[in-house]
Design an enzyme around this catalytic site. Structure first.
Site, PDB file in Angstrom:
ATOM      1  N   HIS A 114       0.849  -1.202   0.000  1.00 20.11           N
ATOM      2  CA  HIS A 114       0.000   0.000   0.000  1.00 20.11           C
ATOM      3  C   HIS A 114       0.889   1.259   0.000  1.00 20.11           C
ATOM      4  O   HIS A 114       0.391   2.377   0.076  1.00 20.11           O
ATOM      5  CB  HIS A 114      -0.871   0.058   1.257  1.00 20.11           C
ATOM      6  CG  HIS A 114      -1.924  -1.012   1.359  1.00 20.11           C
ATOM      7  ND1 HIS A 114      -2.678  -1.433   0.292  1.00 20.11           N
ATOM      8  CD2 HIS A 114      -2.366  -1.727   2.430  1.00 20.11           C
ATOM      9  CE1 HIS A 114      -3.532  -2.369   0.701  1.00 20.11           C
ATOM     10  NE2 HIS A 114      -3.361  -2.563   1.985  1.00 20.11           N
ATOM     11  N   ARG A 133      -9.789   3.018  -6.186  1.00 21.95           N
ATOM     12  CA  ARG A 133     -11.259   2.995  -6.113  1.00 21.95           C
ATOM     13  C   ARG A 133     -11.731   4.380  -5.701  1.00 21.95           C
ATOM     14  O   ARG A 133     -10.992   5.107  -5.016  1.00 21.95           O
ATOM     15  CB  ARG A 133     -11.643   1.977  -5.043  1.00 21.95           C
ATOM     16  CG  ARG A 133     -13.097   1.653  -4.948  1.00 21.95           C
ATOM     17  CD  ARG A 133     -13.338   0.617  -3.849  1.00 21.95           C
ATOM     18  NE  ARG A 133     -14.682   0.095  -3.922  1.00 21.95           N
ATOM     19  CZ  ARG A 133     -15.199  -0.749  -3.035  1.00 21.95           C
ATOM     20  NH1 ARG A 133     -14.487  -1.176  -2.011  1.00 21.95           N
ATOM     21  NH2 ARG A 133     -16.432  -1.179  -3.174  1.00 21.95           N
ATOM     22  N   GLY A 178     -18.671  -5.558  -2.460  1.00 20.00           N
ATOM     23  CA  GLY A 178     -17.886  -5.375  -3.683  1.00 20.00           C
ATOM     24  C   GLY A 178     -18.635  -4.637  -4.772  1.00 20.00           C
ATOM     25  O   GLY A 178     -18.512  -4.965  -5.950  1.00 20.00           O
TER      26      GLY A 178
END
Ligand code: A3P
Length: 338
Positions: free
Chosen positions: A127, A151, A289
């Site tokens: 990350h 996202r 999701g």
């Protein structure tokens, strides 16, 4: 305390720090880390030697890391395992593909055997922002490839809240006061690996400059067309699906195996725990999701705040995200007092 520990303590002491949501965050190279994460990140920076064949999956928490791990593992190892004998059927994607800064170099420990013994190509996850990657990677000393997945901030924030709740981090987090505190911190960038937008922009710009080395993907695009995204990843990694594989429906099979419905019902993912930065329930990596599930969690004013942050931060680099639900949610929309 050895010399390296002393140097780290000295560095940590000098960094600008702020408290946010129970963490003491230190700002290092423009991003926020807690002490343990920073130690792992710096050890990763100093010790990781990439091979030309290495694949690094870079994401932010809750942007689809688990999905990307499962897909990449399946694409890369499709010659090694038949679908019905895939290790994914009995092992969590997080156990198959470790995080560099938290699993491999946890708290500054020296790397474990995986680094030397993993079969080729080695696949790692991180990350860590692009700007904080080891110079070995930034200076192009190795030809390793990076796949980056991000996202929209509304869904990743929503997912983060649910994940925290699942793992018992933020008691009563769905209460208005706690949510507002979380949002304030998140939208101010003060969150582990944050500011999220700077992490995203870092990989976006690096990928624009070097698309052969960094593939930039969005969760929303994977949702829209997972088959094309899977082909795209395979091509980027230099292992495109052959005509025979296409004819045999291998792309669709991989996508099915790695789908949320498939993974979330496997015993290896419904039970057990995996050590990432902390010990997390395997089941907590799988929820809905969806694109747009934020409507079921955020109030209109919270959503508006995050939308403004996205517009403001991504406007200049031209990055846009789909944030609307791809289907109409009939679930209860929780309304909070503002
Ligand atoms: P939601 O909480 O919105 O459902 P990460 O893997 O980076 O921790 O991200 C977790 C998010 O990705 C969760 O989102 C989870 O449900 C979703 N996710 C996990 N596996 C998935 C899959 N195979 N397909 C689609 N989404 C998936």
């Amino acid at each position: 305390m050895d010399k390296k520990d002393e140097e780290f303590e000295e560095l940590f002491r000098k960094l600008h720090k702020e408290k946010a949501l129970g963490y003491l965050l230190a700002n290092y190279q423009g991003f926020w880390f807690d002490k343990q994460l920073l130690k792992g990140t710096i050890t990763f920076q100093n010790h990781f030697q990439a091979n030309d064949t290495d694949i690094i999956l870079a994401t932010l928490p809750k942007s689809g890391t688990t999905w990307l791990k499962a897909l990449t593992f399946s694409i890369v190892n499709r010659g090694k395992y038949q679908m019905e004998e895939s290790p994914l059927l009995h092992t969590s994607p997080h156990q198959l593909i470790p995080f560099l800064e938290t699993n491999m170099y946890k708290s500054g420990e020296l790397p474990n055997d995986y680094l030397n013994s993993a079969s080729c190509p080695r696949i790692f996850a991180t990350h860590v922002p692009y700007q904080c990657l080891p110079s070995f990677i930034l200076d192009d000393l190795a030809n390793c490839r990076i796949i980056y997945l991000c996202r929209n901030l509304l869904d990743s924030f929503t997912s983060l809240l649910h994940f925290a709740k699942q793992n018992g981090f933020v008691p009563r987090f769905l209460e208005p006061v706690a949510m507002h505190r979380c949002l304030k911190s998140f939208s101010g960038g003060k969150v582990l690996y944050g500011p999220y937008w700077d992490q995203i922009i870092g990989y976006w710009e690096a990928s624009s400059k070097n698309p052969q080395k960094i593939l930039f993907l969005k969760f929303e695009d994977l949702k829209r067309d997972i088959n094309s995204s899977t082909r795209n990843i395979a091509e980027f990694l230099g292992c495109p699906f052959s005509a025979e594989e296409e004819k045999a429906g291998l792309v669709e099979e991989i996508c099915k195996l790695c789908s949320l419905e498939s993974l979330m019902n496997m015993e290896c993912n419904t039970k057990g725990e995996t050590e990432i930065r902390f010990v997390a329930k395997n089941s907590s990596f799988f929820r809905k999701g969806e694109v747009g599930d934020w409507v079921n969690c955020l109030t209109p004013s919270m959503a508006e705040k995050l939308q403004k942050v996205m517009e403001e931060k991504f406007h200049e680099c031209g990055l846009t995200f789909e944030i609307q639900a791809t289907q109409f949610y009939q679930a209860n929309i929780i309304i909070f007092l503002e």
